[in-house]
Design an enzyme around this catalytic site. Sequence first.
Site, PDB file in Angstrom:
ATOM      1  N   ASP A   8       0.863  -1.171   0.000  1.00 53.38           N
ATOM      2  CA  ASP A   8       0.000   0.000   0.000  1.00 53.38           C
ATOM      3  C   ASP A   8       0.907   1.231   0.000  1.00 53.38           C
ATOM      4  O   ASP A   8       2.088   1.138   0.324  1.00 53.38           O
ATOM      5  CB  ASP A   8      -0.879  -0.049   1.251  1.00 53.38           C
ATOM      6  CG  ASP A   8      -1.642   1.231   1.492  1.00 53.38           C
ATOM      7  OD1 ASP A   8      -2.353   1.671   0.578  1.00 53.38           O
ATOM      8  OD2 ASP A   8      -1.499   1.796   2.586  1.00 53.38           O
ATOM      9  N   ASP A  10      -0.207   5.111   0.961  1.00 55.68           N
ATOM     10  CA  ASP A  10      -0.459   6.060   2.047  1.00 55.68           C
ATOM     11  C   ASP A  10      -0.471   5.348   3.394  1.00 55.68           C
ATOM     12  O   ASP A  10      -1.235   4.396   3.596  1.00 55.68           O
ATOM     13  CB  ASP A  10      -1.808   6.744   1.841  1.00 55.68           C
ATOM     14  CG  ASP A  10      -1.862   7.544   0.553  1.00 55.68           C
ATOM     15  OD1 ASP A  10      -1.918   8.770   0.633  1.00 55.68           O
ATOM     16  OD2 ASP A  10      -1.856   6.931  -0.534  1.00 55.68           O
ATOM     17  N   ASP A 166      -1.554  -0.824   6.011  1.00 53.02           N
ATOM     18  CA  ASP A 166      -1.675  -0.219   7.337  1.00 53.02           C
ATOM     19  C   ASP A 166      -3.115  -0.116   7.809  1.00 53.02           C
ATOM     20  O   ASP A 166      -3.384   0.614   8.777  1.00 53.02           O
ATOM     21  CB  ASP A 166      -1.058   1.186   7.326  1.00 53.02           C
ATOM     22  CG  ASP A 166      -1.928   2.181   6.564  1.00 53.02           C
ATOM     23  OD1 ASP A 166      -2.317   3.206   7.155  1.00 53.02           O
ATOM     24  OD2 ASP A 166      -2.219   1.932   5.384  1.00 53.02           O
TER      25      ASP A 166
END
Length: 215
Positions: A8, A10, A166
């Site tokens: 991922d 961001d 995250d």
Amino acid sequence: MKKLVIFDLDGTLLNTLEDLCSSTNFALRSESLPGRSLDEVRRFVGNGIRKLIERAVPEGTDAELTDRVFSAFKTHYTANCEVKTAPYEGIRELLQSLKSRGVLLGVVSNKADEPVKKLIAHYFPDTFDSVVGEREGVRKKPAPDSVLETVRALGCCISDTVYVGDSDVDRHTAENAGCDCVLVSWGFRERALLESFGVPVADSASELLELLDRI
């Protein structure tokens, strides 16, 4: 270690929160709407920039006004996505260590494809083998489409792939794709939430490398 690690963007590779917040508030102010705090924007991200704006505008905002805010956000963010954004500590070293071992590297993000490619080229030049952002006609995460596309494009199989993120969205993406998952605690979601998914959680880039070594 797996043959392919997909990240991922961001909250995993880059701390993009301040630039996302600045562009969100620019777009809201352009239509005389109230701004949002950094913590609010942190909670709004994860499902793509359209959903970020839908969550940022006041409840009950009509579609036409939301469209204008979204358009203003896209224009502002594309031009200002590198102002305060920076890689998290140890990420560059982690990526180089993986590359030195012959691991293929990919990015799959719900951020629009153009700024995703711009950010990766700026902060991690000549590092990733595949970079994919949100595109028209392709389902966003947690749909597995872009992960599976990356796996096919790089000639791997899903059993040799791990997805690193995250958030809850990233965990569900990996689950839907059928690949292993590792989550990181330095991003946009609380550690307690990440632990509830029953997958490894790394607190630093060095710990992430250790976890990837054992999968």
